[in-house]
Motif scaffolding. Structure first.
Motif, PDB file in Angstrom:
ATOM      1  N   GLN A 148       0.388  -4.576  -5.081  1.00  6.55           N
ATOM      2  CA  GLN A 148      -0.877  -4.561  -5.228  1.00  6.55           C
ATOM      3  C   GLN A 148      -1.760  -4.990  -3.922  1.00  6.55           C
ATOM      4  O   GLN A 148      -2.620  -4.295  -3.307  1.00  6.55           O
ATOM      5  N   GLU A 152      -4.216  -2.716  -1.708  1.00 11.30           N
ATOM      6  CA  GLU A 152      -5.481  -3.209  -1.566  1.00 11.30           C
ATOM      7  C   GLU A 152      -5.952  -3.090  -0.133  1.00 11.30           C
ATOM      8  O   GLU A 152      -7.090  -2.536   0.444  1.00 11.30           O
ATOM      9  N   ARG A 176      -8.240   0.049 -10.141  1.00 12.80           N
ATOM     10  CA  ARG A 176      -7.730  -1.075  -9.236  1.00 12.80           C
ATOM     11  C   ARG A 176      -7.567  -2.329 -10.186  1.00 12.80           C
ATOM     12  O   ARG A 176      -6.785  -3.008 -10.150  1.00 12.80           O
TER      13      ARG A 176
END
Length: 258
Positions: A148, A152, A176
Motif C-alpha cells: 500500500q 500511495e 484506497r
C-alpha cells in the motif's frame, strides 16, 4: 532490494521480447489461441507490462482488451457475454487489461454486485474457463501485487502529473481505504477459480521493471514447448536507383519544426 536501473531493465527485456516474437510466430503458424488475464491492485502496473509484452509483436496477431463499465444493455446480458466476443481466434493472442474478474474484485469490494451474483460468479467461472481450455485455448491469469505504501506513492505521482491524471478514477480514490478488503477478495477468488488449465499466478510489482521481467519470463516458460524454425529473409537488390518522394501537391506537406 532497490528499484532496477533502466539500463539493466532494457538489457534484460530485449532478449525476452525476442522470445515473445518467437512464441507469437508459433501461435500464428500453429493456429493456437492464447488468453492472458491481467488483474491486480490499482496502480500496480498492468498497462506497463502489457505494453512491454506487445511492444515488438506483430500487430495483426494480438489484441489488448480493456473494457469500460457495462452499458445498460450489457447489464441485462449473461455476465460473460460481453467478454466472449473478445476471445481470440486461431493464431491470436488476447491480453485482457482487467477481465470478467471485475465481479470478484471491484464489484465485490465496492458493493456493485449482490452477494448472490458474486457467489454465482465464483461457481460459474471454472465451468466457463473449462470450456475455453477444452476447446484448445491457452489461458493463464496473473494478479499483480503492490504494497500500500508503494501504491500511495504511485497515486500521488499520477495526481501530480497531468499526463497521468486520467489513470485515477473516482473508484480508485474510494478504494484506497479498502486495501485489506481487496486482498481478501483476491484470495477468495483465486481459491475458487484456480485450475491446472486456467491457473493463477501472483507477481510482485513493488518494482515495476523487475515485475515485468519476472512475469514475461514466467509466461514464456509456462507456454508449451514451441519449435518453429525461423526462415531467413534475404532482400533482393532493387532494379535501379532508390526513388525519392515526388508528390503532386507540395502544399500538403506538414510544416517541419524539427
Amino acid at each position: 532490494m532497490g528499484d532496477m536501473k533502466r539500463k539493466d531493465y532494457e538489457a534484460a527485456l530485449e532478449p525476452l521480447q525476442r522470445e515473445l516474437v518467437d512464441a507469437q510466430r508459433w501461435i500464428m503458424e500453429e493456429g493456437k489461441r492464447l488468453i492472458v488475464v491481467f488483474e491486480g491492485r490499482d496502480a500496480a502496473g498492468k498497462g506497463g507490462v502489457i505494453k512491454a509484452i506487445s511492444q515488438q509483436l506483430n500487430t495483426r496477431g494480438y489484441r489488448v482488451v480493456a473494457l469500460s463499465k457495462p452499458s445498460e444493455q450489457e447489464r441485462g446480458q449473461w455476465y460473460f457475454q460481453r467478454y466472449v466476443e473478445h476471445l481470440p481466434g486461431a493464431g491470436e493472442i488476447v491480453l485482457f487489461d482487467r477481465s470478467w474478474y471485475n465481479r470478484a474484485g471491484v464489484e465485490k469490494v465496492m458493493g456493485f454486485c449482490t452477494d448472490a451474483e458474486y457467489r454465482q460468479f465464483l461457481e460459474q467461472t471454472p465451468s466457463f474457463e473449462r470450456l475455453l481450455s477444452d476447446s484448445g485455448t491457452l489461458l493463464v491469469k496473473y494478479w499483480l501485487t503492490v504494497d500500500q505504501a508503494q501504491q500511495e506513492e504511485r497515486f500521488a505521482e499520477r495526481a501530480a502529473d497531468p499526463l497521468k491524471r486520467w489513470k485515477i478514477s473516482p473508484i480508485d480514490i474510494a478504494a484506497r481505504e479498502k486495501y485489506a478488503d481487496y486482498g481478501k477478495a483476491r484470495d477468495a477468488m483465486i481459491a475458487a477459480t484456480h485450475a491446472p488449465d486456467a491457473p493463477w499466478f501472483l507477481v510482485d510489482f513493488n518494482d515495476q521493471r523487475s515485475g515485468r521481467l519476472n512475469l514475461i519470463r514466467h509466461l514464456l516458460d509456462w507456454l508449451p514447448d514451441r519449435k518453429v524454425p525461423e526462415k531467413p529473409l534475404k532482400l533482393p537488390k532493387l532494379k535501379g536507383k532508390p526513388g525519392r518522394e515526388q508528390v503532386a501537391d507540395a502544399s500538403r506537406w506538414v510544416e517541419e519544426h524539427w
